[in-house]
Every structure is written in structure tokens, then in C-alpha cells.
Design a protein around this motif. Structure first.
Motif, short mmCIF file in Angstrom:
data_model
loop_
_atom_site.label_atom_id
_atom_site.label_comp_id
_atom_site.label_asym_id
_atom_site.label_seq_id
_atom_site.Cartn_x
_atom_site.Cartn_y
_atom_site.Cartn_z
N ALA A 217 39.26 50.51 40.02
CA ALA A 217 38.86 51.72 40.75
C ALA A 217 37.86 51.38 41.85
N LEU A 218 36.92 50.49 41.56
CA LEU A 218 35.95 50.06 42.57
C LEU A 218 36.64 49.26 43.68
N TYR A 219 37.57 48.42 43.30
CA TYR A 219 38.36 47.67 44.27
C TYR A 219 39.11 48.64 45.19
N PHE A 220 39.68 49.68 44.62
CA PHE A 220 40.41 50.66 45.42
C PHE A 220 39.48 51.38 46.40
N GLU A 221 38.33 51.83 45.90
CA GLU A 221 37.42 52.59 46.75
C GLU A 221 36.89 51.75 47.91
N HIS A 222 36.53 50.51 47.64
CA HIS A 222 35.85 49.70 48.65
C HIS A 222 36.79 48.87 49.51
N LEU A 223 37.95 48.51 48.99
CA LEU A 223 38.82 47.59 49.72
C LEU A 223 40.17 48.19 50.10
N VAL A 224 40.82 48.85 49.16
CA VAL A 224 42.16 49.37 49.44
C VAL A 224 42.10 50.56 50.40
N LYS A 225 41.19 51.49 50.16
CA LYS A 225 41.13 52.68 51.00
C LYS A 225 40.95 52.34 52.49
N PRO A 226 39.99 51.51 52.86
CA PRO A 226 39.90 51.16 54.29
C PRO A 226 41.09 50.35 54.79
N TRP A 227 41.70 49.56 53.92
CA TRP A 227 42.86 48.74 54.29
C TRP A 227 44.05 49.61 54.68
N VAL A 228 44.22 50.75 53.98
CA VAL A 228 45.36 51.62 54.28
C VAL A 228 44.97 52.83 55.12
N GLY A 229 43.71 52.86 55.59
CA GLY A 229 43.29 53.93 56.48
C GLY A 229 42.91 55.22 55.82
N LEU A 230 42.41 55.13 54.58
CA LEU A 230 42.00 56.34 53.85
C LEU A 230 40.49 56.57 53.91
#
Length: 212
Positions: free
Chosen positions: A107-120
Motif C-alpha cells: 500500500a505504501l509502495y502504491f501511494e508513493h511510487l505507483v500513483k505518480p508513475w501512472v499519473g494519479l
């Protein structure tokens, strides 16, 4: 064998195990941002439309934990333990990880890395705080278990170590409070001694990874 992967958490453990075992594998990159995981050809291999997927002859194996067990067994490696009791321990740690430790590290990986990576956009402070709280709770369990043990199952490295540790290479960039748990940090430092753990993904010309 062909291993379909993306440079994200679940495929990371499969690539790391394959690299550690020096398996003869053809790697096939699946571009998630282009939706390649949803093409009819890929869905024929993995109806979930997720990565990773391992194809070995006429067998198509999905779910990362199943893949790393298959690779270790196929290589006749000690990463897959020989005794029934140790095999049960592997599955116990798989289950615990998926329900607890990986869940909140992810969940932390998603918030900090995935979201900006996919433009969220940036991380949601409330979701970060919640995930950090649960991460601390479960890291505490892991920290206690590791006292007096080199690896999760004792003296021997296993697929369980590759599975449970998979989010920790991103601890700093994903705001996981790993430094609060010295036994977990020590254990992860041991994993970091392996080049396969530090650099699990095959080199590509267009390197676009979700990493630190």
C-alpha cells in the motif's frame, strides 16, 4: 520457459528467484501502461490479466508465490524445503505476508511510487498513516520471529524469504519505517548481499520501472 513480468512488486520476486537460481528463462516484458496485460493473447495465458506469468511447455502458471515454488522445485534447489513441516512453514509465511506485511508495504509502495508513475498524483496522507500503522504492527511480529534466526525458516534461505522481503527494497522511497525494526533490517541486509535481489530485472532498452 518464458516469464512474463513487469517491473513491479509481485514480478520482482519471481525475477529475483529466477536470477538467483540462474534459470534458463526468456523474459517477456509486459507494458502495464499500454494495457498489454489485457490483450487476448495475454489473457489466454493468465485470465486475471496480471503479472507475472510463467509458461513452461504447455503449462501456464500464474501467481508469484506459486511461480517461485515451481522454479525452485524445477531447479531442485534447497530454496524449496524438503520436509513437509518446512513446506507448511513456507505456506504459513506466504499467507501471513499476503494478508499483512506485503499488504501494507505494498500500500505504501502504491501511494508513493505507483500513483505518480501512472499519473494519479501524490500520496494520500490518511492512507499513508493507516498503512504505516499496520506496517509497524506486522513488522514487529516479523522482527520478533527473526531473533535468533538467520532466515525465516532458520539457518537456510528459502522461497519464503524472497516472498516476504519483496517490498523492502523500496522502504526508503515508499516511507516504510524499516529502520525501527533492527532484526528485519539485518535480515533484509542479508538479502541485499545477493545481486539477484538487488538487480532482479533483466536489462531493457526502454527502462521504465516503478522503483526507488
Amino acid at each position: 520457459m518464458k516469464l512474463y513480468y513487469a517491473e513491479t512488486l509481485a514480478p520482482r520476486k519471481t525475477c529475483a528467484v529466477a536470477e538467483y537460481l540462474d534459470m534458463p528463462i526468456d523474459y517477456v516484458f509486459v507494458d502495464l501502461r499500454k494495457g498489454e496485460q489485457s490483450t487476448p493473447a495475454y489473457l489466454a495465458l493468465n485470465p486475471n490479466g496480471k503479472v507475472p506469468t510463467l509458461v513452461d511447455g504447455d503449462k501456464s502458471i500464474w501467481e508469484a508465490d506459486a511461480i517461485i515454488c515451481y522454479l525452485a522445485q524445477r531447479a531442485e534447489s534447497a530454496l524449496w524445503p524438503r520436509t513437509a513441516q518446512q513446506q507448511i512453514e513456507v505456506f504459513r509465511w506466504f499467507s501471513w505476508n499476503n494478508q499483512h506485511f506485503y499488504r501494507y508495504g505494498g500500500a505504501l509502495y502504491f501511494e508513493h511510487l505507483v500513483k505518480p508513475w501512472v499519473g494519479l498524483g501524490g500520496p494520500d496522507p490518511a492512507k499513508v498513516a493507516e498503512a504505516q500503522g499496520f506496517f509497524r504492527k506486522h513488522a514487529g511480529v516479523l522482527n520478533q520471529h527473526l531473533k535468533g534466526r538467520k532466515w525465516l525458516l532458520g539457518d537456510d534461505l528459502s522461497v519464503a524469504d524472497f516472498a516476504v522481503g519483496v517490498a523492502l527494497p523500496y522502504a526508503k522511497s515508499a516511507a516504510m519505517p524499516l529502520e525501527e525494526f533492527p532484526e528485519v533490517q539485518r535480515w533484509h541486509d542479508q538479502l541485499n548481499a545477493f545481486d539477484a535481489w538487488r538487480n532482479p530485472f533483466p536489462a531493457r532498452q526502454d527502462q521504465v520501472a516503478v522503483n526507488a
